[in-house]
Design an enzyme around this catalytic site. Sequence first.
Site, PDB file in Angstrom:
ATOM      1  N   HIS A 295       0.279   6.137   5.919  1.00 17.50           N
ATOM      2  CA  HIS A 295       1.501   6.629   5.744  1.00 17.50           C
ATOM      3  C   HIS A 295       1.674   7.888   6.798  1.00 17.50           C
ATOM      4  O   HIS A 295       2.256   8.928   6.561  1.00 17.50           O
ATOM      5  CB  HIS A 295       1.863   7.114   4.181  1.00 17.50           C
ATOM      6  CG  HIS A 295       2.047   6.197   3.348  1.00 17.50           C
ATOM      7  ND1 HIS A 295       3.149   5.531   3.079  1.00 17.50           N
ATOM      8  CD2 HIS A 295       1.237   5.586   2.254  1.00 17.50           C
ATOM      9  CE1 HIS A 295       2.961   4.645   2.353  1.00 17.50           C
ATOM     10  NE2 HIS A 295       1.960   4.590   1.726  1.00 17.50           N
TER      11      HIS A 295
ATOM     12  N   VAL B  32       2.166  -1.936   4.095  1.00 16.15           N
ATOM     13  CA  VAL B  32       3.194  -2.391   2.949  1.00 16.15           C
ATOM     14  C   VAL B  32       4.739  -2.628   3.147  1.00 16.15           C
ATOM     15  O   VAL B  32       5.128  -3.202   2.778  1.00 16.15           O
ATOM     16  CB  VAL B  32       3.126  -1.674   1.665  1.00 16.15           C
ATOM     17  CG1 VAL B  32       1.505  -1.649   1.101  1.00 16.15           C
ATOM     18  CG2 VAL B  32       3.189  -0.128   1.710  1.00 16.15           C
TER      19      VAL B  32
ATOM     20  N   ASP C 163      -2.640   7.056  -0.848  1.00 15.94           N
ATOM     21  CA  ASP C 163      -2.247   5.611  -1.413  1.00 15.94           C
ATOM     22  C   ASP C 163      -2.413   4.643  -0.162  1.00 15.94           C
ATOM     23  O   ASP C 163      -2.058   5.090   0.874  1.00 15.94           O
ATOM     24  CB  ASP C 163      -1.060   5.709  -2.000  1.00 15.94           C
ATOM     25  CG  ASP C 163       0.050   6.261  -1.400  1.00 15.94           C
ATOM     26  OD1 ASP C 163       0.027   7.126  -0.548  1.00 15.94           O
ATOM     27  OD2 ASP C 163       1.136   5.588  -1.659  1.00 15.94           O
ATOM     28  N   GLU C 164      -2.297   3.377  -0.598  1.00 14.96           N
ATOM     29  CA  GLU C 164      -1.989   2.125   0.211  1.00 14.96           C
ATOM     30  C   GLU C 164      -2.761   2.178   1.541  1.00 14.96           C
ATOM     31  O   GLU C 164      -2.069   1.945   2.644  1.00 14.96           O
ATOM     32  CB  GLU C 164      -0.598   2.175   0.315  1.00 14.96           C
ATOM     33  CG  GLU C 164       0.095   1.870  -1.065  1.00 14.96           C
ATOM     34  CD  GLU C 164       1.617   1.890  -0.726  1.00 14.96           C
ATOM     35  OE1 GLU C 164       2.201   2.512   0.254  1.00 14.96           O
ATOM     36  OE2 GLU C 164       2.301   1.184  -1.638  1.00 14.96           O
ATOM     37  N   VAL C 165      -4.072   2.559   1.678  1.00 13.24           N
ATOM     38  CA  VAL C 165      -4.887   2.512   2.793  1.00 13.24           C
ATOM     39  C   VAL C 165      -5.000   0.943   3.073  1.00 13.24           C
ATOM     40  O   VAL C 165      -5.498   0.277   2.073  1.00 13.24           O
ATOM     41  CB  VAL C 165      -6.326   3.339   2.722  1.00 13.24           C
ATOM     42  CG1 VAL C 165      -7.322   2.991   3.776  1.00 13.24           C
ATOM     43  CG2 VAL C 165      -5.872   4.728   2.688  1.00 13.24           C
TER      44      VAL C 165
END
Length: 632
Positions: free
Chosen positions: A325, A351, A390-392
């Site tokens: 992010h 994502v 989050d969301e690596v």
Amino acid sequence: MQRAAMLAALALALLLQSALTSALESNTVRAAADEPIWGYQCVKERCERVLVHDAEGRARAVQALSVCKLTCGTSANLWPRPRHLHTSKTLDWVNYSSINVETRGDDGSDYRNHRGGSLLQQASELFREQQMRKATIKDGTPLVKTGGKTLEVTVSLRDPGRHQLTLNTDEGYELFVKIMSDGRINTTIIADNFFGARHALETLNQLIVLDDLEKQLRLPREVTIRDSPAFPYRGVLLDTSRNFVSVDAIKRTLDAMAASKLNTFHWHITDSHSFPFVSQSFPKFHLYGAYTPAEVYTPTEVVDVVAYGRVRGVRVLPELDAPAHVGEGWQWVGDNATVCVKAEPWQKYCVEPPCGQLNPTVDKVYDLLGGLYHDMLSLFKPDMFHMGGDEVNFNCWNNTDSIVEWMVKKNLSGRQEDDFRMVWDHFQKRAYEKLVEANHGHELPVVIWTSGLTAPGKVDRYLDPKKYIIQIWTKGDDPLIKELAEKKYRLIFSNYEALYFDCGFGAWVGEGNNWCSPYIGWQKVYDNDLKKLLRNLGVEPDQTSVLGAEATLWTEQADSHSVDGRLWPRAAAMAERLWSDPVTGWQAAEYRMVSHRERLVKLGVQADSLQPQWCHQNEGYCYLSHNIQGEH
């Protein structure tokens, strides 16, 4: 000629008669407007709308709607409902221009000499302003008559020096109202510290209502309340990166949070889309990353928001999401510090577009993070910090030559998921060290999202439960929650099926509805029982395993103009769940919820309407089944 004169005279007569009739009708309407047609009576714990006069013209004993809602039922129309409450049905007339708040201790010490006392002084001024707004001019007409009884509020704090909210702060309070022999209304507030006293002032504010029949501010003659929250963490997340959100909109959110006794504003201030935070250490971040030069948060504005929240009992918790992010704002850094920025096709590397992650192998990354942490800690002065996490996307790192070469040197050449978790662990440890260093060597609680680093069977390899709090965004029946609780991680619930308020709108990439549809109604938010979620997973909750919950608003499809309606009044439904921990479902709270929405609107918050206003004025008639709720 004579016939023409007669017709003209007749026309003039008709015109005069019409003007006279119009004047009489106007006077009749004006007179009728001064006399109420409808009033309310409490019938079986709900407010029934009735005509002020019966068919024979006799006056009925009726109340204003606000008074009926205050006195009918067992909850005094308060939101959230206090844990122990007794109020009399008899009300007194409050003199809005004679409200005194005494903030001296029993020993005569002046609380203003303490930082917590200074906050209390500001909260007291805010309380007085709220009563003035209820009573003052609307469309040139005074809302209340002059007169009434003096309201004396005495606040006693056991710890007047406390000025910062922590996870261990006692937010409880006691509130007592009684009539003195000299006719004054005496209110006593007892609390451990400012934060409990502020909640008491909010409760008192809700107990003082505008009686539009009698043109008075009214307050129950006797009140006894002993109250405290069930959970210490009661939050709202607002993303200000995907779309910029103005400071005014943020302050409206803080106003609504204070009215609902929520205590944490989680500021997701940067992301891959934009970097509006003005860093004093590295000003190029916002110069490269803000949508426009005007759409930034300056140090002065951040300090202002933090102070605004604190007076309202709300901590402002900053988040600097990493190592994923990131993107916009980092273009100036160079040295391969970021990877996969705007990579295509984006579905392979993140994502949602635009993609971007930090390169954990580059030392400059940690120097920059250290400076950003220093800037945020100095402005926000938080008691905890959110590191995101989050969301690596492992595929992103796997397609970056410099990272793969570094992994080979570290004997991580298998390039399996666990190998990339080790890369992530390397990042997390170094970033945490920089955070502690920026905090003058002192550790502070860190929140991190559920992610690949918290995967089943993996989490305790990387994250120390004494240091890390886990924020859950997956569904409330995720088996991972059981593992986290059993391994003694402190948990914050943002389970998306109940607490993601961006759900239920049109997709912004492609067509159809967005990924987490359908829309989540306030009823589901209210019934999102955290303890029940754990018990359903086979875990008995204790006082340390669940800190609370947080409603989230990711702003791919929201901005300053729509934030209010997306958050409110749904976040208030969560507020009662976290404060009162009710044993009943949403049906028992519906009347009060609709009333609280009206309360938020009067604060200037553009909260979504829940029902036709007719339902607010006709309790018990808007229902799906015959199981009509009683308590409200």
